[in-house]
Design a protein around this motif. Sequence first.
Motif, mmCIF file in Angstrom:
data_model
loop_
_atom_site.group_PDB
_atom_site.id
_atom_site.type_symbol
_atom_site.label_atom_id
_atom_site.label_comp_id
_atom_site.label_asym_id
_atom_site.label_seq_id
_atom_site.Cartn_x
_atom_site.Cartn_y
_atom_site.Cartn_z
ATOM 1 N N PHE A 60 0.823 -1.205 0.000
ATOM 2 C CA PHE A 60 0.000 0.000 0.000
ATOM 3 C C PHE A 60 0.864 1.265 0.000
ATOM 4 O O PHE A 60 0.597 2.220 -0.752
ATOM 5 N N ALA A 61 1.894 1.289 0.839
ATOM 6 C CA ALA A 61 2.749 2.479 0.949
ATOM 7 C C ALA A 61 3.435 2.798 -0.369
ATOM 8 O O ALA A 61 3.527 3.967 -0.770
ATOM 9 N N LEU A 67 1.359 7.328 -6.290
ATOM 10 C CA LEU A 67 0.169 8.114 -6.607
ATOM 11 C C LEU A 67 0.354 9.583 -6.227
ATOM 12 O O LEU A 67 -0.091 10.487 -6.945
ATOM 13 N N LYS A 68 1.054 9.815 -5.123
ATOM 14 C CA LYS A 68 1.251 11.177 -4.619
ATOM 15 C C LYS A 68 2.551 11.821 -5.106
ATOM 16 O O LYS A 68 2.893 12.934 -4.713
ATOM 17 N N GLY A 69 3.284 11.097 -5.950
ATOM 18 C CA GLY A 69 4.537 11.640 -6.477
ATOM 19 C C GLY A 69 5.638 11.743 -5.441
ATOM 20 O O GLY A 69 6.517 12.609 -5.530
ATOM 21 N N LYS A 70 5.612 10.848 -4.450
ATOM 22 C CA LYS A 70 6.617 10.854 -3.383
ATOM 23 C C LYS A 70 7.575 9.673 -3.541
ATOM 24 O O LYS A 70 7.224 8.648 -4.110
ATOM 25 N N LYS A 71 8.776 9.869 -3.003
ATOM 26 C CA LYS A 71 9.764 8.790 -2.983
ATOM 27 C C LYS A 71 9.813 8.222 -1.571
ATOM 28 O O LYS A 71 10.040 8.953 -0.608
ATOM 29 N N ILE A 72 9.591 6.920 -1.440
ATOM 30 C CA ILE A 72 9.552 6.314 -0.110
ATOM 31 C C ILE A 72 10.580 5.198 0.036
ATOM 32 O O ILE A 72 10.788 4.402 -0.876
ATOM 33 N N THR A 73 11.248 5.190 1.193
ATOM 34 C CA THR A 73 12.146 4.104 1.579
ATOM 35 C C THR A 73 11.488 3.387 2.748
ATOM 36 O O THR A 73 11.077 4.023 3.720
ATOM 37 N N ILE A 74 11.377 2.071 2.630
ATOM 38 C CA ILE A 74 10.713 1.286 3.666
ATOM 39 C C ILE A 74 11.707 0.294 4.267
ATOM 40 O O ILE A 74 12.483 -0.340 3.544
ATOM 41 N N SER A 75 11.673 0.187 5.575
ATOM 42 C CA SER A 75 12.524 -0.799 6.247
ATOM 43 C C SER A 75 11.719 -1.578 7.274
ATOM 44 O O SER A 75 10.749 -1.070 7.834
ATOM 45 N N VAL A 76 12.127 -2.820 7.495
ATOM 46 C CA VAL A 76 11.516 -3.688 8.501
ATOM 47 C C VAL A 76 12.594 -4.043 9.518
ATOM 48 O O VAL A 76 13.682 -4.492 9.150
ATOM 49 N N VAL A 77 12.285 -3.822 10.803
ATOM 50 C CA VAL A 77 13.235 -4.108 11.883
ATOM 51 C C VAL A 77 12.812 -5.408 12.569
ATOM 52 O O VAL A 77 11.673 -5.542 13.004
ATOM 53 N N THR A 78 13.732 -6.356 12.669
ATOM 54 C CA THR A 78 13.395 -7.678 13.207
ATOM 55 C C THR A 78 14.483 -8.210 14.125
ATOM 56 O O THR A 78 15.658 -7.843 13.991
ATOM 57 N N ASN A 79 14.084 -9.107 15.038
ATOM 58 C CA ASN A 79 15.079 -9.795 15.876
ATOM 59 C C ASN A 79 15.672 -11.005 15.162
ATOM 60 O O ASN A 79 16.513 -11.696 15.716
ATOM 61 N N MET A 80 15.232 -11.296 13.954
ATOM 62 C CA MET A 80 15.751 -12.338 13.059
ATOM 63 C C MET A 80 15.378 -13.767 13.428
ATOM 64 O O MET A 80 15.565 -14.679 12.629
ATOM 65 N N THR A 81 14.880 -14.008 14.625
ATOM 66 C CA THR A 81 14.695 -15.389 15.074
ATOM 67 C C THR A 81 13.670 -16.151 14.247
ATOM 68 O O THR A 81 13.727 -17.377 14.159
#
Length: 201
Positions: A60-61, A67-81
Motif C-alpha cells: 500500500f505504501a 500516486l502522490k509523487g513521493k519517494k519512499i524508503t521502507i525498512s523492517v526491523v526484526t530480531n531475526m529469530t
Amino acid sequence: KCNCRCPYCFVEKKNEVMDWEIARKAIELLINSKGRKKLLTLYGGEPLLVFPLVKKCIIFAKKFARLKGKKITISVVTNMTLLGPSHLSFLKKTSTHLIVSLVGRKEDHDKFRKFIDGKGSFDAAYSKIPLIWKYCPPETTGVCFCIFPDTISRLEKNFEYLLNLGFRNFNLEFILHFKRWREKCLVHFLKAFKKIIQHWE
C-alpha cells in the motif's frame, strides 16, 4: 506482540496487533505530509509475527507514494529469530530494507536479547545471517547495534564481530533508560569509537 522479552525493552507487551485501518491512516498521514522523500520503518514487537499485515503495509505504501509523487524508503526491523526465505524473498522483490537488532558476540547478545522463557536468542538469530546474504544486498541491509553500559568496554570487539559477518550499515542504538551511564562509560565509548572511525579512514 513479540516472541522475545528482552529485559531492556521499553515496549509494554500486550499481545496486541495494529489494526489495518490504523496502519493505513498512519501511512497516508506520512506520505501526505510535506516533503518528497519519506521513510517508513515497520517494527514491533516482532513484525514477522504479523507478516501478512507487514506485506499489506509495504504494498500500500509503495502504491500510495507513487500516486502522490513521493519517494519512499521502507525498512523492517526484526530480531531475526523467525526470519525465513519467504520473508526475505518478499523484501527483496519490493526493495524493502532489512534492519536487524543485534548486540554482538554471543555472551553479550544473550545477556540482553532473550526469548520469553529467558533463554538467549543468539543461536536462533545469528543462524539466519547466511540466509540473509542469499537474498539481501549489503546496501539495503543494516544492523541496529545495541550498546549498553555493560558492553561499552567491548564496543570495538562487538563492532568488528558484526563487521566480519558482512554488515556495512550500522545504527548505533544507545540503551539509555535501562542502566546508568557513568562517565567512565563515555570515556570508553569515545576511545573505541575513535578507533572505529580511524579504521574506516
